[in-house]
Write a protein that holds these residues in place. Sequence first.
Motif, short mmCIF file in Angstrom:
data_model
loop_
_atom_site.label_atom_id
_atom_site.label_comp_id
_atom_site.label_asym_id
_atom_site.label_seq_id
_atom_site.Cartn_x
_atom_site.Cartn_y
_atom_site.Cartn_z
N ASP A 12 0.81 -1.22 0.00
CA ASP A 12 0.00 0.00 0.00
C ASP A 12 0.84 1.27 0.00
N ASP A 13 1.97 1.24 0.70
CA ASP A 13 2.83 2.43 0.75
C ASP A 13 3.45 2.78 -0.60
N ASP A 14 3.41 1.85 -1.56
CA ASP A 14 3.94 2.14 -2.90
C ASP A 14 2.97 2.97 -3.73
N ARG A 17 3.75 6.42 -5.04
CA ARG A 17 4.80 6.46 -6.06
C ARG A 17 4.34 5.84 -7.38
N ILE A 18 3.37 4.94 -7.32
CA ILE A 18 2.79 4.36 -8.53
C ILE A 18 1.89 5.39 -9.21
N TRP A 19 1.14 6.14 -8.40
CA TRP A 19 0.15 7.08 -8.93
C TRP A 19 0.68 8.00 -10.03
N PRO A 20 1.85 8.65 -9.88
CA PRO A 20 2.31 9.53 -10.97
C PRO A 20 2.52 8.80 -12.29
N ILE A 21 2.96 7.54 -12.24
CA ILE A 21 3.13 6.75 -13.46
C ILE A 21 1.76 6.44 -14.04
N THR A 67 5.43 -0.69 -13.15
CA THR A 67 4.53 -1.48 -12.32
C THR A 67 3.68 -2.37 -13.23
N ALA A 68 3.21 -3.46 -12.66
CA ALA A 68 2.34 -4.37 -13.40
C ALA A 68 1.36 -4.98 -12.42
N LYS A 69 0.24 -5.43 -12.97
CA LYS A 69 -0.70 -6.20 -12.16
C LYS A 69 -1.06 -7.44 -12.94
N MET A 70 -1.28 -8.53 -12.24
CA MET A 70 -1.52 -9.81 -12.90
C MET A 70 -2.43 -10.67 -12.04
N GLY A 71 -3.12 -11.58 -12.70
CA GLY A 71 -4.00 -12.50 -12.00
C GLY A 71 -4.96 -13.15 -12.97
N PRO A 72 -6.02 -13.76 -12.45
CA PRO A 72 -6.98 -14.42 -13.34
C PRO A 72 -7.66 -13.43 -14.28
N ASN A 73 -7.85 -13.86 -15.52
CA ASN A 73 -8.55 -13.02 -16.49
C ASN A 73 -10.04 -12.94 -16.18
N ARG A 74 -10.62 -14.04 -15.76
CA ARG A 74 -12.04 -14.12 -15.41
C ARG A 74 -12.14 -14.93 -14.12
N PRO A 75 -13.23 -14.78 -13.39
CA PRO A 75 -13.41 -15.60 -12.18
C PRO A 75 -13.94 -16.99 -12.53
N GLY A 76 -14.06 -17.81 -11.52
CA GLY A 76 -14.70 -19.11 -11.68
C GLY A 76 -14.09 -19.98 -12.75
N ARG A 77 -14.89 -20.39 -13.71
CA ARG A 77 -14.47 -21.32 -14.75
C ARG A 77 -13.46 -20.72 -15.73
N GLY A 78 -13.19 -19.43 -15.63
CA GLY A 78 -12.17 -18.80 -16.47
C GLY A 78 -10.89 -18.48 -15.72
N ALA A 79 -10.82 -18.87 -14.45
CA ALA A 79 -9.70 -18.47 -13.60
C ALA A 79 -8.39 -19.18 -13.91
#
Length: 167
Positions: A12-14, A17-21, A67-79
Amino acid sequence: MSIQPAVRAAVDDDWPRIWPIFDAVVREGQTYAYPLDLTMESAKPWWMSEPPAETVVLEEGGVLLGTAKMGPNRPGRGAHIGTASFMVSPTARGRGVGRRLGEHMVAWHREHDFTGIQFNAVVETNTAAVRLWQDLGFEIIGTVPGAFDSPTHGRVGLHVMFLPLPG
């Protein structure tokens, strides 16, 4: 010049610093269709992911480069198919930051047993990103014509790109 520092999970403290980007990339209007009226507070949930997803940063000498964010594209059966988004500081472009974040993202998805990675909306005029993703093994599996309104190029296509991750 290639960036060597490790990618690490964002905390959270990042966010300040992420916000300006985030703000600079969104205001450029060339790569994301986020609302233009986002504030530092309202933008945070758009970028700072919660498990099972993750947001990461790459910094050098205390300076946040990307910065990057990653994870499931869809929930449930697409996770089982992942996705990701990336932002590189305008001052750090051309230094390998996107590649380093991309390589980390592919490894992260493998470690978390995803069977593939799908990018839903890569702006076709973002040729550096398209080339990078193709270098990392992604294929363009379709393009939605005129789906992105670029302030520079007008209405351009959005590529759907995919990388299988055989198990």
